[in-house]
Structures are given as structure tokens and as C-alpha cells.
Design a protein around this motif. Sequence first.
Motif, short mmCIF file in Angstrom:
data_model
loop_
_atom_site.label_atom_id
_atom_site.label_comp_id
_atom_site.label_asym_id
_atom_site.label_seq_id
_atom_site.Cartn_x
_atom_site.Cartn_y
_atom_site.Cartn_z
N ARG A 138 0.83 -1.21 0.00
CA ARG A 138 0.00 0.00 0.00
C ARG A 138 0.87 1.26 0.00
O ARG A 138 0.60 2.21 -0.74
N GLN A 139 1.91 1.26 0.83
CA GLN A 139 2.79 2.42 0.86
C GLN A 139 3.49 2.64 -0.49
O GLN A 139 3.60 3.77 -0.96
N GLU A 142 0.95 4.07 -2.86
CA GLU A 142 0.74 5.49 -2.60
C GLU A 142 1.90 6.33 -3.11
O GLU A 142 1.70 7.41 -3.67
N LYS A 143 3.13 5.84 -2.92
CA LYS A 143 4.29 6.58 -3.41
C LYS A 143 4.25 6.69 -4.94
O LYS A 143 4.51 7.76 -5.50
N ALA A 146 1.52 9.14 -5.90
CA ALA A 146 1.94 10.53 -5.65
C ALA A 146 2.95 10.98 -6.69
O ALA A 146 2.88 12.11 -7.19
#
Length: 316
Positions: A138-139, A142-143, A146
Motif C-alpha cells: 500500500r505504501q 501510494e508513493k 503521488a
Amino acid sequence: MTGGFSMTLQRDTLLPRRPDGMGRGLMLAIAVHIALVIALAIGVHWKSREPESMSAELWSVVPQTAAPRAVEPEPPPPPPPQPKPVPPAPPPPKVAAPPPPQPDAEIAIEKARRQKEMEERAHEQQEAAHREREEKKRQEAEKRAAAEKRAAEKAAAEREAAKERERREQAEAEALKKKQLEEKREAARVAARLEAARKDQIARIMGQANATGDERSSGRALQSSGPSAGYAGRIKARIKPNIVFTDDVAGNPEAEVELRLAPDGTILGTPRLIKSSGNKSWDDAVVRAVVKTETLPRDIDGRVPPSMVITFRPRE
């Protein structure tokens, strides 16, 4: 034999034992000690026995009567042999007392409980590892999102900046082109005025000998004369096709426009509205048409008046 037994016991005490084998080993040790005691007793008894006495009869060649044998008193019977003291049996080795046996049901329950705890711990570890992997995914997502958003915003900003530069450059180019065209037109007008002034000056100089005008006259002809009767109609006929007007007006209002002309018929400057028709749309349409015409025809004598006033009506 004792030494062998001691080595066996020492080796057995060092080895791990299962709880269900302690009773059997203890019974075996007791049986070996009993056999050892019996063997020692038998050995001591065998060594204490005395050999039995033997008797022999002697016969002579000459028969002789033997004297009566002296009767010896029988020796008292020997005292019974004292048994050798039996060495005390060595004390049995100290063995840790085995845990009390548990019933089969309790053992099965305990084993099942431990198995369940191990499975739960393994399941929890798997769940924790799965959650950690999902969180990491998930991280990372998200990165990436972004970064993609920033890249898209940057690209959009660059495109917008490029469009703005293009619009600005285009506007500047159009303004420059318009300015150059206006300068070219103005230069042409100035050149025309200068050429007309030069020709007029030459004509005035050549016609001064036979001129009839007064001192304030600025003409070049021998005598003053106005435009021909049909010249105004020719001017209107040249300008009227350039009038763009589609509104409906009440009546037939008049708009009077003053023009300043060069000797070649070029309209100088912006026409001046000296009388409004009362309808601003019609007035503006007339002024725009005059500006668009730019050049007016010469009169029948080849001349163009320096200024003139023309009246325009919607229904002519």
C-alpha cells in the motif's frame, strides 16, 4: 561385574529417558544386585568346606593276629564354619524420581493444547507477515500514485506554460505585423502627401504667371472650380458597398461625414462624423465603411478635392 553395572548406570543416567522406561530400569537394577549377593554367598561357602578323610587297610605276608586297636575317643565335631560376612550391597544410584504418570486423556489434552498454541502462534506470525506485506504494498502504491500525480501536474503546468508562451508570441507577432502594416501605410500616405505637395508646388510655380486667384489662394489651376455634379454620387457608390448594417431603423436618418483626401484620392486620417443620424449603429457602420474604402476616385478633371462632406442614408 559391579564395575560394568556402574558404567551402565552412569551411561543410563546421562542419557535422556522417557518417562515410561524408569520403572523397568529400576527393576533390572534390583535383580542384578540380588544375583550379585547370591553369587558372593555361594563363593564363600565353597571355600569354607574341608576335604573328607580317607582310610586304607594294610595286610602282612605272615598272618599275624593284630592286637586290638586302641579305641581313640572320637574327636569332637568341628564347629560349624562361620560364614564370612557378606559385604553390604552398594546403595542404588540416586535416580531422579520420574514425574507422576498422567492419564492418557490428560496427556492427549495437553498435547492438543500445545499443538493448538503452536498453530495459533504460526497463524499469527503468518497474519503479521501478510499484514506487513500488504502495508508495504500500500505504501509503495501510494508513493507511485503521488509520483505519477506530481509528474502529471508538472507536465500539465509545462503544457500550459508552453501554450501561454505560444499565445504571447503569437499576440506579439500579430501586434508587430499590424504595427509594421500601419507603419507601411503611414509611410505610403506620407510619401503620397509629399509627392502631391511637390507636384502642387511645381504646378503653382508654373501657373503663377496666368493665375487669377488672390494672394491667399492655394490652388494650382488658372481658375477655381468645384467638383462636378456627379462626383458625390461616384464617391457614395465607392463607399456604400463597404457598409455593413442589418438593423432596422425608423425613418431614413442622415449621417454626415467629413473626409480629408490626398491629391491621389487616398483618405487621410480617420473620417470625422460632423452630424449624427441619432442611431449609433448606423453612424459607426458609415465611419467603418469610409475607413475600409481607403482610396476614392478622381473627378472627371483628374483632381481630388482636399476635403469634402458626404451624407449617407440607410435607404438610398
